[in-house]
Design an enzyme around this catalytic site. Structure first.
Site, PDB file in Angstrom:
ATOM      1  N   LYS A  48      24.846  -4.709  25.570  1.00 31.38           N
ATOM      2  CA  LYS A  48      25.966  -4.775  26.513  1.00 31.38           C
ATOM      3  C   LYS A  48      27.273  -4.974  25.749  1.00 31.38           C
ATOM      4  CE  LYS A  48      25.754  -9.770  27.214  1.00 31.38           C
ATOM      5  NZ  LYS A  48      25.816 -10.867  28.186  1.00 31.38           N
ATOM      6  N   TYR A 283      57.283 -14.542  16.101  1.00 34.99           N
ATOM      7  CA  TYR A 283      57.934 -14.978  17.335  1.00 34.99           C
ATOM      8  C   TYR A 283      58.023 -16.498  17.445  1.00 34.99           C
ATOM      9  CZ  TYR A 283      57.414 -10.186  19.070  1.00 34.99           C
ATOM     10  OH  TYR A 283      57.489  -8.834  19.237  1.00 34.99           O
TER      11      TYR A 283
END
Length: 393
Positions: A48, A283
């Protein structure tokens, strides 16, 4: 071609900014180690979430070549994708367990996908598709033995079992499996483990008293496969362990269980520059250089799956030495402070690997980010190409 790093091991393909290498020989070795540990039950290779980020089709093919007769997927689209890639029912059964109303029941039936049912609504939709297509369904009834997610509650279990038995008697379905999932098998001694073992035994007994004779009963996920032999039944479902990572790092690392990490993530420096002390980095200037130094730009960011939580904590290796992400991880890039070390544009940056050359591992990244190794490998995105090594054919 690939470039060689300081240990002489070829890792990064020329011309790429970042790359995940997938060691299929390690994957086969992990499956062999898990078979040796369990000695008897069938093995379902859980692929999965794009095989936990490793590439579902390639890993599924390799698992089948290594002898896995079962594959596990969450969504119907994942299961159908494996069939579309040419993995036929004669090669492996595929179980799909995460259904929602209006799902592609008919397509799954025609593709010979085993379908998990956790409630009467799902049984009703499945039976409607069986009648529409004329294809008998292969069903795995899932019991909620204490996880509290998918699965049928104990009070509703007898009714679901009775409905399945009636549909089976009518020839509409075959109940191929009974199953459940642990909540805390990765915490040895957790009281829920015993309760779930007992709860699953009772759910199986109830189904068998009703006349169901499933092909497989299965409960063991990766941690249970490693630590709980009494949970094996007829089938074990390793996920993370198949990819060479430990689901129980407090008990032991991969090598303690005979496993080897399959994925390595590397990049190359896109810029190297000298800056003065007091220079803000990325940032918000959450990192400021303490003195004159050299910064290296790593061209991979949270759009590629690098956790933003790795800001200021994520470890990397350059030239045999560890460095930490300096400042904020941005969408496409992050910075490392190389101090007084010499580096050049194009130098290899090892984000994580199997640790055999001293590089960080996915477990190191999980600890640095306050998460688990499952998330680290699974979130590596589609912008990062996968390169497969050691395929069996």
């Amino acid at each position: 071609m690939t470039t060689a790093n300081t240990t002489g091991t070829a890792l990064l393909t020329d011309g790429v900014r970042a790359e995940a290498t997938i060691d299929l020989a390690a994957l086969r070795g992990n499956l062999a180690a898990l078979r040796e540990r369990t000695r008897g039950p069938e093995l379902m290779a859980v692929v999965k979430a794009d095989a936990y980020g490793h590439g579902a089709v390639s890993c599924a093919r390799e698992a089948v070549a290594a002898g896995a007769r079962w594959l596990g997927t969450a969504t119907p689209e994942e299961a159908l994708g494996l069939r579309a890639a040419g993995i036929g029912a004669e090669q492996a059964r595929i179980l799909c367990w995460l259904w929602t109303p209006g799902g592609p029941w008919a397509q799954a039936l025609r593709a010979e996908i085993d379908i998990s049912v956790s409630g009467q609504w799902a049984m009703d939709e499945l039976l409607a598709a069986v009648r529409e297509t004329g294809v008998q369904g292969r069903v795995h009834l899932k019991a909620d033995t204490g996880l509290g997610r998918n699965g049928c509650q104990p009070r509703d279990w007898p009714a679901l079992v009775a409905a399945a038995r009636a549909a089976e008697a009518e020839g509409l379905i075959k109940v191929a499996g009974l199953w459940s999932h642990f909540a805390a098998a990765d915490e040895p001694g957790h009281p829920s483990i015993r309760l779930q073992l007992d709860g699953f035994a009772e759910a199986v007994a109830t189904a068998e008293r009703a006349g169901l004779r499933p092909e497989v009963r299965h409960l063991a996920n990766s941690p249970a496969t490693l630590l709980l032999p009494e949970s094996y039944y007829d089938l074990v479902r390793p996920g993370l362990a198949m990819y060479g990572l430990s689901p129980v790092p407090e008990v032991g690392g991969p090598a303690d269980f005979g496993l080897r990490p399959v994925m390595a993530l590397t990049a190359r420096l896109a810029l190297v520059k000298h800056v003065p002390g007091g220079h803000g980095v990325s940032y918000g200037h959450h990192y400021t250089t303490s003195g004159e130094t050299t910064l290296g730009l790593v061209p991979i960011g949270y759009a590629d799956g690098i956790p933003r939580h790795a800001s200021g904590t994520g470890p990397v290796q350059v030239g045999g030495k560890w460095y930490t992400v300096a400042g904020r991880v941005a969408m496409d890039q992050f910075v490392i402070d190389l101090g007084g070390e010499t580096a050049q544009v194009g130098d290899e940056v090892r984000l994580f690997g199997n640790g055999e050359h001293g590089e960080p591992t996915a477990e190191d990244w999980g600890r640095a980010c306050g998460t688990i190794s499952y998330e680290i490998v699974t979130r590596i995105g589609g912008r990062v190409p996968r390169r497969y090594l050691g395929a069996s054919s």
